[in-house]
Design a protein around this motif. Structure first.
Motif, PDB file in Angstrom:
ATOM      1  N   LYS A  54       0.863  -1.174   0.000  1.00 18.34           N
ATOM      2  CA  LYS A  54       0.000   0.000   0.000  1.00 18.34           C
ATOM      3  C   LYS A  54       0.899   1.222   0.000  1.00 18.34           C
ATOM      4  O   LYS A  54       1.804   1.338   0.839  1.00 18.34           O
ATOM      5  CB  LYS A  54      -0.906   0.011   1.240  1.00 18.34           C
ATOM      6  CG  LYS A  54      -1.817   1.237   1.324  1.00 18.34           C
ATOM      7  CD  LYS A  54      -2.677   1.201   2.582  1.00 18.34           C
ATOM      8  CE  LYS A  54      -3.573   2.423   2.670  1.00 18.34           C
ATOM      9  NZ  LYS A  54      -4.413   2.396   3.894  1.00 18.34           N
ATOM     10  N   MET A  84       2.134   4.537   0.936  1.00 15.54           N
ATOM     11  CA  MET A  84       1.917   5.434   2.066  1.00 15.54           C
ATOM     12  C   MET A  84       2.090   6.898   1.657  1.00 15.54           C
ATOM     13  O   MET A  84       1.760   7.803   2.411  1.00 15.54           O
ATOM     14  CB  MET A  84       2.880   5.089   3.200  1.00 15.54           C
ATOM     15  CG  MET A  84       2.789   3.631   3.657  1.00 15.54           C
ATOM     16  SD  MET A  84       1.088   3.118   4.053  1.00 15.54           S
ATOM     17  CE  MET A  84       0.793   4.103   5.517  1.00 15.54           C
ATOM     18  N   LYS A 104      -1.090   8.150  -3.402  1.00 17.36           N
ATOM     19  CA  LYS A 104      -1.077   7.737  -2.000  1.00 17.36           C
ATOM     20  C   LYS A 104      -2.324   6.917  -1.692  1.00 17.36           C
ATOM     21  O   LYS A 104      -3.425   7.260  -2.116  1.00 17.36           O
ATOM     22  CB  LYS A 104      -1.008   8.967  -1.100  1.00 17.36           C
ATOM     23  CG  LYS A 104      -1.016   8.647   0.390  1.00 17.36           C
ATOM     24  CD  LYS A 104      -0.964   9.917   1.221  1.00 17.36           C
ATOM     25  CE  LYS A 104      -1.015   9.585   2.716  1.00 17.36           C
ATOM     26  NZ  LYS A 104      -0.978  10.808   3.562  1.00 17.36           N
ATOM     27  N   GLY A 105      -2.153   5.814  -0.945  1.00 19.78           N
ATOM     28  CA  GLY A 105      -3.278   4.975  -0.554  1.00 19.78           C
ATOM     29  C   GLY A 105      -3.606   3.869  -1.533  1.00 19.78           C
ATOM     30  O   GLY A 105      -4.495   3.053  -1.274  1.00 19.78           O
ATOM     31  N   THR A 106      -2.890   3.809  -2.674  1.00 18.20           N
ATOM     32  CA  THR A 106      -3.169   2.785  -3.687  1.00 18.20           C
ATOM     33  C   THR A 106      -2.660   1.412  -3.241  1.00 18.20           C
ATOM     34  O   THR A 106      -1.543   1.285  -2.753  1.00 18.20           O
ATOM     35  CB  THR A 106      -2.496   3.150  -5.024  1.00 18.20           C
ATOM     36  OG1 THR A 106      -2.990   4.406  -5.469  1.00 18.20           O
ATOM     37  CG2 THR A 106      -2.766   2.093  -6.084  1.00 18.20           C
TER      38      THR A 106
END
Length: 315
Positions: free
Chosen positions: A155, A157, A169-171
């Motif tokens: 993931k 960050m 971000k967050g993928t």
């Protein structure tokens, strides 16, 4: 190779997370059982005892969550991965008699091979491991073709740039290790079991890729000459672009696993000849039986006949 976004990635990630939660629950129960016994005795040298005695820089016991993590490493990460790797190595060697002959010659040279004249070969010593060069090549090549950790889930960050991709971000994304290991982009004769390629000390690194050439061949010896020109350039170039082979995701435990793999496989091959059981349906059946949960393994195990070398030599 990256696979970004998509429902498939989310499903795999969720499956991975559920498995992790279940595993942590098991080790939490184990920790409670250990803690219920009280302080470990002075002479107790179990893994649990060492973890219970461990203190941080302030002299405080380490948190329970850290102990859960360490228990999972000791009891899980180094057991299933090692077992599956050994199974794949023995399978591939058994399918290639010319490779097995070279491994046996190496063991015989070190007086580690069972024979009618030496039915009980001497025990393997630590100093023998660095001399098992060809066996080490076989193990590395097996881990390239059958990486026990074929995909790594991550993931982002923060916003990342990977090659031509921008990852928000967050993928959630997957690093597809097996796809890289078997890509013609990085490996000559990528589908073939060729231990000799690992005689090149830079074999594991990605090579420069130019528009005119899909790959720079990897592997020396009689298969791929080290000074072989490729598009006018010598094969022996400085590695770039990091690893093209990462069977354990570049694990910090790789040196320890390397010792386990070589010592265990050498001990088994010194005493037994391995043949694939008919129930497996040959090499093609093994290929079809692959399944991936946390590690890559045959769905119902890898059945092989273990034939003592001394009795087979006398028959």
């Amino acid at each position: 190779m990256l696979t970004l976004g998509g429902g498939c990635v989310v499903q795999l990630w969720n499956k991975h997370q559920k498995a992790k939660v279940t595993l942590l629950r098991i080790f939490k129960d184990l920790l409670q059982e250990v803690q219920a016994r009280g302080e470990p005795a002075e002479g107790e040298h179990s893994i649990a005892a060492h973890l219970m005695r461990t203190r941080d820089e302030k002299g405080q016991p380490i948190p329970d969550v850290r102990i859960w993590s360490e228990l999972s490493i000791f009891f899980f990460a180094g057991v299933e991965t090692t077992g599956h790797t050994m199974a794949w190595v023995l399978h591939l060697i058994s399918q290639h008699p010319e490779v097995e002959a070279k491994v046996l010659a190496e063991l015989e040279e070190l007086q580690l091979l069972a024979s009618p004249q030496r039915p009980s070969p001497r025990p393997i010593e630590y100093t023998d491991l660095n001399r098992l060069t060809y066996l080490s090549c076989c193990i590395k090549e097996s881990m390239r073709l059958y990486p026990v950790v074929p995909m790594i889930f991550r993931k982002a960050m923060r916003k990342l740039r990977v090659g031509n991709f921008t990852i928000p971000k967050g993928t959630f994304f997957i690093v597809h290790i097996m796809a890289t290991h078997t890509s013609e982009r990085y490996w000559e004769r990528a589908a073939d079991f060729l231990p000799e390629r690992w005689l090149d000390p830079n074999c594991e690194y990605a090579r420069p890729v130019t528009p005119k050439s899909r790959y720079v061949p990897t592997g020396p010896a009689d298969l791929f000459a080290a000074d072989k020109p490729v598009n006018g350039k010598c094969h022996a170039q400085k590695p770039v672009n990091g690893h093209a082979c990462a069977p354990n995701g570049i694990s910090p435990h790789e040196p320890h696993m390397d010792v386990e793999h070589k010592a265990s496989v050498a001990s088994l091959l010194s005493t037994f000849k391995f043949e694939l059981a008919d129930e497996m349906g040959g090499a093609e059946g093994v290929q079809k039986a692959q399944t991936y949960n946390i590690t890559l393994a045959p769905e119902k195990g890898l059945m092989m006949h273990c034939i003592p070398r001394v009795s087979s030599a006398n028959s």
